[in-house]
Design a protein around this motif. Structure first.
Motif, mmCIF file in Angstrom:
data_model
loop_
_atom_site.group_PDB
_atom_site.id
_atom_site.type_symbol
_atom_site.label_atom_id
_atom_site.label_comp_id
_atom_site.label_asym_id
_atom_site.label_seq_id
_atom_site.Cartn_x
_atom_site.Cartn_y
_atom_site.Cartn_z
ATOM 1 N N PHE A 381 0.863 -1.183 0.000
ATOM 2 C CA PHE A 381 0.000 0.000 0.000
ATOM 3 C C PHE A 381 0.901 1.234 0.000
ATOM 4 C CE2 PHE A 381 -2.179 -3.506 1.922
ATOM 5 C CZ PHE A 381 -3.464 -3.444 1.422
ATOM 6 N N LEU A 382 0.676 2.122 -0.972
ATOM 7 C CA LEU A 382 1.516 3.303 -1.156
ATOM 8 C C LEU A 382 0.653 4.550 -1.081
ATOM 9 C CD1 LEU A 382 4.209 4.672 -1.926
ATOM 10 C CD2 LEU A 382 3.616 4.264 -4.327
ATOM 11 N N LYS A 383 0.974 5.441 -0.140
ATOM 12 C CA LYS A 383 0.283 6.740 -0.030
ATOM 13 C C LYS A 383 0.902 7.680 -1.041
ATOM 14 C CE LYS A 383 -2.584 9.564 2.138
ATOM 15 N NZ LYS A 383 -2.335 10.828 1.456
ATOM 16 N N VAL A 384 0.091 8.187 -1.952
ATOM 17 C CA VAL A 384 0.618 8.958 -3.069
ATOM 18 C C VAL A 384 -0.379 10.049 -3.448
ATOM 19 C CG1 VAL A 384 -0.382 7.391 -4.769
ATOM 20 C CG2 VAL A 384 1.608 8.748 -5.398
ATOM 21 N N LYS A 385 0.128 11.140 -3.991
ATOM 22 C CA LYS A 385 -0.733 12.196 -4.509
ATOM 23 C C LYS A 385 -1.411 11.721 -5.789
ATOM 24 C CE LYS A 385 2.087 15.998 -2.700
ATOM 25 N NZ LYS A 385 2.899 17.186 -3.069
ATOM 26 N N GLY A 386 -2.626 12.218 -6.024
ATOM 27 C CA GLY A 386 -3.348 11.808 -7.218
ATOM 28 C C GLY A 386 -2.607 12.122 -8.501
ATOM 29 N N ALA A 387 -1.897 13.257 -8.536
ATOM 30 C CA ALA A 387 -1.173 13.645 -9.745
ATOM 31 C C ALA A 387 0.049 12.778 -10.001
ATOM 32 C CB ALA A 387 -0.757 15.114 -9.647
ATOM 33 N N ASP A 388 0.527 12.068 -8.978
ATOM 34 C CA ASP A 388 1.745 11.260 -9.119
ATOM 35 C C ASP A 388 1.453 9.798 -9.428
ATOM 36 O OD1 ASP A 388 3.191 13.532 -8.552
ATOM 37 O OD2 ASP A 388 3.392 13.067 -6.411
ATOM 38 N N LYS A 389 0.190 9.394 -9.457
ATOM 39 C CA LYS A 389 -0.125 7.975 -9.643
ATOM 40 C C LYS A 389 0.332 7.461 -11.002
ATOM 41 C CE LYS A 389 -4.565 7.902 -8.540
ATOM 42 N NZ LYS A 389 -5.889 7.324 -8.210
ATOM 43 N N ILE A 390 0.167 8.253 -12.033
ATOM 44 C CA ILE A 390 0.545 7.811 -13.371
ATOM 45 C C ILE A 390 2.051 7.578 -13.466
ATOM 46 C CG2 ILE A 390 0.647 10.212 -14.143
ATOM 47 C CD1 ILE A 390 -0.292 7.167 -16.293
ATOM 48 N N LEU A 391 2.855 8.420 -12.777
ATOM 49 C CA LEU A 391 4.302 8.245 -12.785
ATOM 50 C C LEU A 391 4.713 7.000 -12.006
ATOM 51 C CD1 LEU A 391 5.388 11.964 -12.198
ATOM 52 C CD2 LEU A 391 5.218 10.730 -14.364
ATOM 53 N N GLU A 392 4.055 6.777 -10.872
ATOM 54 C CA GLU A 392 4.347 5.580 -10.082
ATOM 55 C C GLU A 392 3.980 4.319 -10.860
ATOM 56 O OE1 GLU A 392 5.853 5.244 -7.274
ATOM 57 O OE2 GLU A 392 5.985 7.318 -6.594
ATOM 58 N N LEU A 393 2.843 4.344 -11.560
ATOM 59 C CA LEU A 393 2.431 3.188 -12.347
ATOM 60 C C LEU A 393 3.440 2.889 -13.440
ATOM 61 C CD1 LEU A 393 0.364 1.037 -13.188
ATOM 62 C CD2 LEU A 393 -0.810 2.802 -14.517
#
Length: 556
Positions: A381-393
C-alpha cells in the motif's frame, strides 16, 4: 567594645553555645510537628525524568503512544518504511490490544510517500490440497475417490488436473447427493470445477432419460454476471463435455433477439451459460423451457444478488421449480438443484431464495480463509498524490518488464472514463496495453480479454468487470490505480493473482490517495495484524422471518 569581645573568649563561647542550643531546640520542636523522614544518607536518591512525570500526570494524553515491540525472530508479516512499526509473523496481539498502524497518519498531506507491505507468509495457496502447508499425515486424494466417471477423470488428466482442491473435496460429494448448495470460497480455489464436474457426471448418467436431439427442455443453466465470464465458463464446460458428446452454448448480453433465437434454432444444448438479461429475454420469447431443469447454478453470487441483478434473478427463479429436498431431484417429476457459488458470502441471499426453496435445507460450505487476506500474495500500500499515480504506475511497469518470468499486469480503475484517460496517458509513455470496460460496444469487448490471456497484450486496464471470476492465471501483478470502494471489491481484485495453476509470488500494489480510502486501508491493516477476517462481511444466510410477519400483520 571591640576589645571586650576579643578579650573575653569565655563570654563569646557562652553566647555561641546559647545560640546553638536555641537552634537545636527549635529544630527538635519543629521535627515533632511534622512526620519524621529518613535521612538521605540511609536511602538512595531516585530522580524521575520530566517526560516520565508528565506521562504519569497526563495518562489520557499519552494513551496509545507507548510503542510495543512487535518484532520477534523470524519472517516479517508487516514491513513498513518506519522499522519500529514492523510486525513479525510470530507476534499475536491481545484481545483488547489496539495495534499501532503504519497508516495511522495517512490522512495528513505530509504522509505522501509512506508505504507498508503485508508479506506473503505462505508459498502455496491454502486451498491447494496436499500442499506443504497442509497436514503432511493426510493422504492426498484424487478425483477417483470422489466417484466421478472414468471418462471425466481421464479428461482431467489430459488437462493436467490430477488432485482436487479443498473446496472441490467439500462441494462435489454434496452436489452428487442432490443437496442445494451455497459455496463461498476464496478466489482461484477451483469453484468452477466444483460444480461443473458433478453436473456433467449426473447429466451423463441420465442422458437417455432427459434431453435429446430436438428437445425444447434444457438440463443445466449457469448464470454469470458478464459476457466475458460466459465465454470462460463455457470453455471449461466444453473441455469436459466434448469428449462425452454433450453440447455447451452461451447467451450473453449486448446481442439482439435474433442472436438469442439462433442459439436455440437447432437442438437445445445440454448446458447453457448465460447472463441474466439475455436469459430473461429468451424466456419471455419462449425460446427455451426450464420446467425440466436439472441444475441451476448462480456463479459470482455476491454480484448476482446485488440489486442491479436481483429482479432478473427472481424472474428466472420463478420460471424454475427448485427442489426443497435431495429426494426432489430424482425421478421423472424431478426439480432443479440450486447451486449458489461465490468468492464472498452474498448479502441478500435469504430474501431472494426464501421464496423458492427451504433455506434450512441448503448446505452451506464456507472456506476457512473466507474473507481473509490471501496469505500467499504480497500486498503493498503506497500513499501517493493523485497527480503522481501515473508516474508511479509507469515506474512499476518498467520494473516488471526487467524481471524474468514474464506475466501479465491488471490495472484496476473505478470508472470507465479513468480507464480511457489512463490509456491515452500510457500511450504517450510508450506502454503497450489493452482496455476493458463496461461502456465499450460489444464488438470491441469481444476477444480483448482472450488476447490478454493468450499473452498478446501484457497490460490490461480495466474496471471491476474483470475482477469477477475471470481466469487470470498468467497475471503476476495487480495494481489498484483507484483504490476499491469496498472490502469485497478488494478481495476480488487481489484474487486475480495467486490462483491455482498460476504464477507463484504474485503481488498486489494499491495507490492510496483520498481520506475515505485511508479508512479502508486501516481496516485491512488491522485485520492483517490481528490475523482475522475483514470486518463488515456477510458470513451466514439471514432468513427474513420478522419482516414477513410484520408484512402479514400490516396487510390484515
Amino acid at each position: 567594645m571591640w576589645s571586650l569581645k576579643v578579650g573575653c573568649p569565655a563570654l563569646i563561647s557562652q553566647k555561641v553555645s546559647r545560640a546553638v542550643a536555641g537552634h537545636i531546640y527549635f529544630s527538635v520542636y519543629a521535627a515533632r510537628l511534622r512526620p519524621t523522614t529518613p535521612s538521605t544518607e540511609d536511602i538512595p536518591i531516585i530522580r524521575v525524568p520530566r517526560y516520565v512525570q508528565k506521562r504519569v500526570e497526563n495518562p489520557k494524553q499519552t494513551r496509545g503512544k507507548n510503542n510495543v515491540n512487535t518484532i520477534k525472530a523470524g519472517k516479517l508479516l508487516i514491513q513498513s518504511r518506519n522499522a519500529s512499526l514492523n510486525q513479525s509473523v510470530g507476534y499475536t496481539h491481545g484481545k483488547f490490544d489496539e495495534p499501532t498502524l503504519c497508516s495511522k497518519g495517512w490522512k495528513h498531506k505530509q504522509s505522501c510517500g509512506d508505504y507498508f507491505t503485508i508479506n506473503n507468509i505462505k508459498s502455496v495457496a491454502p486451498y491447494v490440497y496436499g500442499s506443504p502447508e497442509e497436514d503432511a499425515e493426510k493422504p492426498v486424494k484424487t478425483f477417483h475417490k470422489l466417484h466421478i466417471s472414468k471418462g471425466l477423470v481421464e479428461t482431467l488428466e489430459h488437462l493436467n488436473i490430477t488432485h482436487p482442491t479443498t473446496v472441490q473435496l467439500q462441494t462435489i460429494p454434496k452436489v452428487m447427493r442432490g443437496h442445494n448448495i451455497l459455496c463461498a470460497a476464496e478466489t482461484g480455489s477451483g469453484k468452477t470445477l466444483s460444480y461443473l464436474l458433478p453436473i456433467v457426471h449426473k447429466l451423463q448418467l441420465t442422458e437417455d432419460v432427459f434431453g435429446g436431439a430436438g428437445s425444447a427442455k434444457i438440463r443445466a443453466v449457469i448464470l454469470v454476471p458478464s459476457r466475458e465470464l460466459t465465454e470462460q465458463v463455457a470453455a471449461v464446460s466444453r473441455s469436459l463435455c466434448d469428449p462425452l458428446g454433450m453440447v455447451t452454448r452461451t447467451v450473453g448480453g449486448g446481442r439482439g433477439v435474433g442472436h438469442i433465437k439462433s442459439v436455440f434454432k437447432r437442438s437445445v444444448p445440454d448446458i447453457l451459460v448465460a447472463t441474466p438479461g439475455a436469459l430473461v429475454k429468451a424466456l419471455r420469447r419462449r425460446c427455451l423451457d426450464l420446467s425440466e431443469l436439472n441444475f441451476l447454478v448462480v456463479d459470482e453470487a455476491d454480484t448476482m444478488f446485488d440489486p442491479s441483478f436481483a429482479d432478473l434473478l427472481e424472474d428466472i427463479l420463478h420460471h424454475t421449480e427448485i427442489a426443497r429436498h435431495p429426494r426432489d431431484t430424482q425421478g421423472p417429476a424431478h426439480k432443479a438443484q440450486l447451486l449458489v457459488v461465490g468468492a464472498t458470502f452474498p448479502g441478500g441471499v435469504g430474501e431472494v431464495l426464501s421464496n423458492v426453496t427451504d433455506l434450512g435445507s441448503m448446505v452451506v460450505i464456507k472456506s476457512k480463509m473466507l474473507h481473509f487476506l490471501m496469505p500467499h500474495v504480497k500486498q503493498t500500500f503506497l500513499k501517493v498524490k493523485g497527480a503522481d499515480k501515473i508516474l508511479e504506475l509507469n515506474h512499476y511497469l518498467k520494473l516488471l518488464q526487467q524481471e524474468k518470468g514474464g506475466g501479465g499486469v491488471l490495472v484496476f480503475c473505478n470508472k470507465s472514463s479513468t480507464v480511457n484517460w489512463l490509456g491515452f496517458s500510457l500511450e504517450e509513455m510508450g506502454v503497450h496495453h489493452a482496455r476493458l470496460q463496461g461502456e465499450m460496444p460489444a464488438a470491441l469487448r469481444t476477444g480483448i480479454f482472450h488476447k490478454f490471456q493468450k499473452g498478446t497484450v501484457n497490460v490490461l486496464l480495466c474496471t471491476d468487470i474483470a475482477s469477477r471470476g475471470l481466469d487470470t492465471s498468467r497475471v503476476r501483478l495487480v495494481v489498484n490505480y483507484d483504490f476499491p470502494e469496498s472490502h469485497t471489491d478488494y478481495i476480488h481484485r487481489a484474487g486475480r493473482v495467486g490462483r491455482a495453476g498460476g504464477f507463484e509470488g504474485g503481488k498486489v500494489l494499491s495507490f492510496v490517495t483520498h481520506p475515505w480510502e485511508v479508512e479502508l486501508v486501516q481496516k485491512i491493516e488491522t485485520a492483517a495484524r490481528r490475523k482475522t477476517s475483514l470486518p463488515g462481511m456477510e458470513s451466514q444466510i439471514r432468513e427474513p422471518k420478522p419482516e414477513l410477519v410484520m408484512t402479514e400483520q400490516s396487510e390484515v
